[in-house]
Design a protein around this motif. Structure first.
Motif, short mmCIF file in Angstrom:
data_model
loop_
_atom_site.label_atom_id
_atom_site.label_comp_id
_atom_site.label_asym_id
_atom_site.label_seq_id
_atom_site.Cartn_x
_atom_site.Cartn_y
_atom_site.Cartn_z
N PHE A 116 3.19 26.48 -20.06
CA PHE A 116 4.22 25.43 -20.08
C PHE A 116 4.76 25.20 -18.68
CE2 PHE A 116 5.18 26.74 -24.69
CZ PHE A 116 4.50 25.66 -25.22
N MET A 117 4.95 26.27 -17.90
CA MET A 117 5.45 26.12 -16.54
C MET A 117 4.49 25.30 -15.70
SD MET A 117 6.43 28.90 -13.57
CE MET A 117 4.76 29.36 -13.14
N GLU A 118 3.20 25.63 -15.78
CA GLU A 118 2.24 25.00 -14.88
C GLU A 118 1.85 23.59 -15.30
OE1 GLU A 118 -1.07 27.65 -14.45
OE2 GLU A 118 0.22 29.25 -13.67
N GLY A 137 3.43 21.79 -18.09
CA GLY A 137 4.44 21.04 -18.82
C GLY A 137 4.14 21.08 -20.30
#
Lengths: 210, 210
Positions: free
Chosen positions: B26-28, B30
């Motif tokens: 999710f961080m990398e 989205g």
């Protein structure tokens, strides 16, 4: 992209309403969920009108950033030239940043979105170039504040433990307003000024009693 | 969702590695660009293993938030109970928030993403419920800090013009670290503590000389 930008600027700002509509769409839906069709629909215009100015959605996203950052630079540079010790001028620059961020909150929401997208890997090469250019603008902008803080540390009007970290923290306190600030019905410029003053007061004086 | 969460928690944390992998994805990439397949691939596991714990990507996104917020609450509540005037304890809580944000930066990047997604209209009803629940956790969390600041204003250990705005600004200065902080190769907990102290020093004392 520079040639293109100059062409747009000499156009009597015929694209200003495109930028407004695009900023609102990007803010509400995010970059990936927004289409040129959405922007045209909000504008009540044809896609052709948008493609006259912008060759792609990424191009349009970049120009929203450029416009948002231009407005921030204009406001903050005006505050920077006023006389006084550097620490006092830094306080005025931060207030100008906060006020301009509120007055252009749709643009600034998109700028903040770009900053977060820059962290993500899932971008095309064209998007990556655009996001790198956006980050360059942000770095130049941050440099204005950092140099003023450093001048304040030299003339004795500012004291922090780490100027680079302090500026990131100070701008962060204001940039985070894009998460919680919404213009209120009937809000005046004085209301926004009071809010800017409250936020910057914490950065100038801290919460510990003097 | 509460019943489900209890079930997960009583599972000896068999889902901990799923959360780690999901937070990183999710961080990398989205939320919208991430699939359950991506999470399974990063984990080196089957989709079936993930679906054993989570019925949807939205469910998984929520649990990453819950875990990130749990870690923040744990760190900050421990800092809040230490003795001293409320203004001093508030400083320690902010340092704990900064340190926990750095040490759990993948989770926090996802929490920040959720906060921004909450602003956007382009969400499904299930996503909207999840984002509302996330915002509730954030509000409770902010309340811990605001009440400590208010106690500091009563016992004379803190002074601000507007407690609610000051807390949003103080937390914002730290939350914005998710934009610029990255763990450095060879970084120690002392390096992170020094960074947390620098940021919080600005919030405690301001940049104007005392």
């Amino acid at each position: 992209m520079d040639g293109r930008k100059r062409e747009i600027r000499s156009d009597g700002n015929g694209n200003a309403d495109i930028l407004e509509a695009a900023a609102a769409c990007f803010m509400e839906q995010g970059f990936s969920a927004t289409s040129i069709d959405d922007v045209a629909r909000r504008l009540g215009a044809t896609k052709g009108r948008i493609y006259h100015y912008y060759s792609s959605k990424t191009d349009l996203f970049f120009d929203v950033h450029r416009e948002g950052m231009d407005r921030l630079f204009t406001a903050v540079e005006a505050a920077a030239v006023a006389p006084g010790p550097a620490g006092v001028r830094l306080g005025r620059m931060l207030e100008a940043h906060a006020l301009a961020s509120m007055e252009n909150h749709t643009y600034i929401a998109v700028v903040v979105q770009g900053v977060h997208m820059h962290r993500m890997a899932a971008t095309t090469p064209a998007q990556r170039r655009t996001l790198d250019a956006v980050m360059d603008m942000r770095r130049r902008y941050e440099g204005l504040f950092r140099r003023m803080l450093e001048a304040g540390m030299e003339d004795g009007s500012a004291t922090v433990s780490n100027p680079s970290v302090a500026i990131k923290a100070a701008l962060g306190a204001i940039n985070w307003m894009s998460v919680w600030y919404r213009p209120k019905e009937g809000e005046t410029v004085d209301d926004r000024r009071a809010l800017a003053t409250s936020v910057v007061r914490l950065l100038r004086q801290g919460f510990e009693p003097r």
